[in-house]
Scaffold this motif. Structure first.
Motif, PDB file in Angstrom:
ATOM      1  N   ILE A  30      51.416  12.163 -83.618  1.00 17.95           N
ATOM      2  CA  ILE A  30      50.809  12.678 -84.843  1.00 17.95           C
ATOM      3  C   ILE A  30      50.560  11.514 -85.802  1.00 17.95           C
ATOM      4  CG2 ILE A  30      51.085  14.227 -86.810  1.00 17.95           C
ATOM      5  CD1 ILE A  30      53.059  15.843 -85.055  1.00 17.95           C
ATOM      6  N   LEU A  37      52.085  21.397 -85.080  1.00 20.33           N
ATOM      7  CA  LEU A  37      51.404  20.502 -84.138  1.00 20.33           C
ATOM      8  C   LEU A  37      52.259  20.240 -82.897  1.00 20.33           C
ATOM      9  CD1 LEU A  37      49.796  18.015 -86.680  1.00 20.33           C
ATOM     10  CD2 LEU A  37      48.605  19.708 -85.242  1.00 20.33           C
ATOM     11  N   ARG A  52      46.589  23.465 -76.849  1.00 27.74           N
ATOM     12  CA  ARG A  52      45.880  22.938 -75.675  1.00 27.74           C
ATOM     13  C   ARG A  52      45.887  23.962 -74.560  1.00 27.74           C
ATOM     14  NH1 ARG A  52      48.094  16.694 -75.811  1.00 27.74           N
ATOM     15  NH2 ARG A  52      46.230  15.838 -76.763  1.00 27.74           N
ATOM     16  N   ASP A  87      47.029  12.256 -80.797  1.00 32.78           N
ATOM     17  CA  ASP A  87      46.446  13.509 -80.313  1.00 32.78           C
ATOM     18  C   ASP A  87      46.464  14.578 -81.401  1.00 32.78           C
ATOM     19  OD1 ASP A  87      49.136  14.090 -80.357  1.00 32.78           O
ATOM     20  OD2 ASP A  87      49.326  14.426 -78.197  1.00 32.78           O
ATOM     21  N   ALA A  88      46.876  14.198 -82.603  1.00 31.86           N
ATOM     22  CA  ALA A  88      46.825  15.101 -83.755  1.00 31.86           C
ATOM     23  C   ALA A  88      46.808  14.258 -85.027  1.00 31.86           C
ATOM     24  CB  ALA A  88      48.028  16.034 -83.775  1.00 31.86           C
ATOM     25  N   THR A 147      52.117  23.134 -80.549  1.00 33.61           N
ATOM     26  CA  THR A 147      50.849  23.249 -79.803  1.00 33.61           C
ATOM     27  C   THR A 147      50.709  22.156 -78.754  1.00 33.61           C
ATOM     28  OG1 THR A 147      49.632  21.949 -81.463  1.00 33.61           O
ATOM     29  CG2 THR A 147      49.691  24.337 -81.762  1.00 33.61           C
ATOM     30  N   PRO A 163      39.530  20.752 -80.972  1.00 32.48           N
ATOM     31  CA  PRO A 163      40.887  20.219 -80.995  1.00 32.48           C
ATOM     32  C   PRO A 163      41.417  19.741 -79.640  1.00 32.48           C
ATOM     33  CG  PRO A 163      40.981  22.583 -80.767  1.00 32.48           C
ATOM     34  CD  PRO A 163      39.527  22.219 -80.780  1.00 32.48           C
ATOM     35  N   SER A 169      43.279  23.185 -84.849  1.00 32.15           N
ATOM     36  CA  SER A 169      44.577  22.828 -84.268  1.00 32.15           C
ATOM     37  C   SER A 169      45.006  23.836 -83.220  1.00 32.15           C
ATOM     38  CB  SER A 169      45.640  22.716 -85.358  1.00 32.15           C
ATOM     39  OG  SER A 169      45.877  23.990 -85.970  1.00 32.15           O
ATOM     40  N   ILE A 208      41.972  15.771 -80.048  1.00 30.69           N
ATOM     41  CA  ILE A 208      42.678  15.491 -81.304  1.00 30.69           C
ATOM     42  C   ILE A 208      42.648  16.744 -82.168  1.00 30.69           C
ATOM     43  CG2 ILE A 208      42.766  14.106 -83.417  1.00 30.69           C
ATOM     44  CD1 ILE A 208      41.470  11.816 -81.946  1.00 30.69           C
ATOM     45  N   ALA A 209      43.806  17.252 -82.508  1.00 27.43           N
ATOM     46  CA  ALA A 209      43.915  18.369 -83.443  1.00 27.43           C
ATOM     47  C   ALA A 209      43.902  17.820 -84.869  1.00 27.43           C
ATOM     48  CB  ALA A 209      45.197  19.142 -83.198  1.00 27.43           C
ATOM     49  N   ARG A 244      51.287  18.683 -79.160  1.00 28.07           N
ATOM     50  CA  ARG A 244      50.951  17.316 -79.575  1.00 28.07           C
ATOM     51  C   ARG A 244      52.213  16.459 -79.663  1.00 28.07           C
ATOM     52  NH1 ARG A 244      46.958  21.371 -80.172  1.00 28.07           N
ATOM     53  NH2 ARG A 244      44.979  20.261 -79.839  1.00 28.07           N
TER      54      ARG A 244
END
Length: 334
Positions: free
Chosen positions: A181, A173, A334, A240-241, A176, A266, A331, A269-270, A178
């Motif tokens: 979490i 995460l 972005r 955001d995850a 990617t 995603p 997931s 929010i993933a 984020r």
């Protein structure tokens, strides 16, 4: 018409009381060896309906294993039970299933039932760790293999390495993009290793925040409720995850967010789950998750319980299987 042979006929033929026959079946330690041998011989000779159990008592082994899971309605435990049945059949063992439904009294009843039925061993996913009743069974010589229990040298156990799995999800995460979490799941003691793994990684990454959203259970309904809570948060406070402790929570959360206004998965929010149940890949947004191989868990569990049954002095093993992250659209970077 022929009728089944009962314990009265066995008692008469063996020249003992009905109570003695009952003790042979249920409490053989209270019967002398000579009487035990005589009664078991009569049972076999008469074709007593429980002569399979009689042979088991005489030989000191059997072909039945008891299994207790937390909730058979959970697809992961249903898959694990099915895999254990298949693994047992391959080596001549029948697995009998019970579901505690996360109730302590029901867990104890199944432990009592399986002991009374003289199963060869038990496979248990404990509700709240190793209990006094389990230690008592182990002291009496009952082989026990535990799922998702770590570190007790008095028991064989097997699990996925949850701490490594939690770290793997958090790392993914962060990579990617984020930075906030939320870990979704409870009761905490059942998912502690996954939470600690995520903590390990987040603590080592500056600017990354890890929060916890507790749940009473790990169901789709609890996931939907958590989604409503997250949706109601001010935008600047939302994660955001979300790392969900199992796929049911993740799927419930996904349902809630997909139906919400203004939150995209995603992009905003993933979501990552845990277990890789069949529904994960076919969700409206295919779910990233940590895969647990129920087939491998089952094979190793059956091997451990039979090894202990064959050699009560064997060295207990605590096996941890490596996790595998399944990255899907929920997931995506972005």
């Amino acid at each position: 018409m022929d009728r089944s042979v009962g314990i009265r006929e066995v008692a008469e033929a063996a020249r003992v009381s009905v109570g003695t026959v009952s003790n042979v079946l249920n409490k053989p330690d209270r019967v002398s060896q000579a009487t035990l041998d005589r009664v078991l011989g009569v049972m076999d000779g008469l074709g007593f309906v429980r002569n399979g159990l009689a042979r088991q008592l005489r030989m000191g082994t059997g072909t039945t294993l008891g299994m207790i899971v937390l909730n058979v309605a959970n697809p992961f435990f249903a898959d694990l039970a099915h895999a254990c049945e298949a693994a047992g059949e391959r080596v001549g063992q029948t697995v009998v299933l019970g579901s505690s439904d996360q109730l302590e009294a029901r867990e104890d009843r199944y432990l009592d039932l399986f002991e009374e039925q003289r199963v060869r061993g038990m496979l248990v996913a404990p509700l709240d760790g190793i209990t006094a009743r389990m230690r008592q069974l182990r002291a009496r010589g009952m082989p026990l293999v535990l799922f998702d229990i770590h570190g007790d040298p008095g028991f064989c156990s097997i699990s996925l390495d949850g701490r490594a799995g939690g770290a793997m999800v958090a790392r993914h995460l962060i990579e990617t993009g984020r930075r906030h979490i939320a870990f979704l799941g409870g009761p905490r003691h059942q998912v502690e290793d996954r939470w600690l793994g995520a903590q390990d990684v987040c603590a080592g990454n500056q600017g990354v925040r890890l929060s916890h959203v507790d749940t009473r259970d790990q169901t789709i309904a609890e996931g939907r409720a958590a989604g409503a809570v997250i949706e109601a948060m001010p935008q600047h406070e939302r994660p955001d995850a979300v790392f969900a402790a199992n796929d049911l929570l993740a799927l419930g959360l996904l349902q809630a967010l997909v139906l919400s206004e203004g939150i995209r998965v995603p992009e905003d929010i993933a979501i990552v789950g845990y277990d890789d149940i069949d529904y994960a890949q076919s969700a409206v947004v295919p779910l990233s998750t940590v895969r647990q191989s129920t087939e491998l868990l089952a094979e190793r569990a059956i091997e451990l319980v039979l090894a202990e049954s064959n050699d009560p002095e064997h060295e207990h093993q605590q096996l941890r299987l490596p996790p595998e992250l399944m990255v899907r659209e929920s997931s995506a970077p972005r």
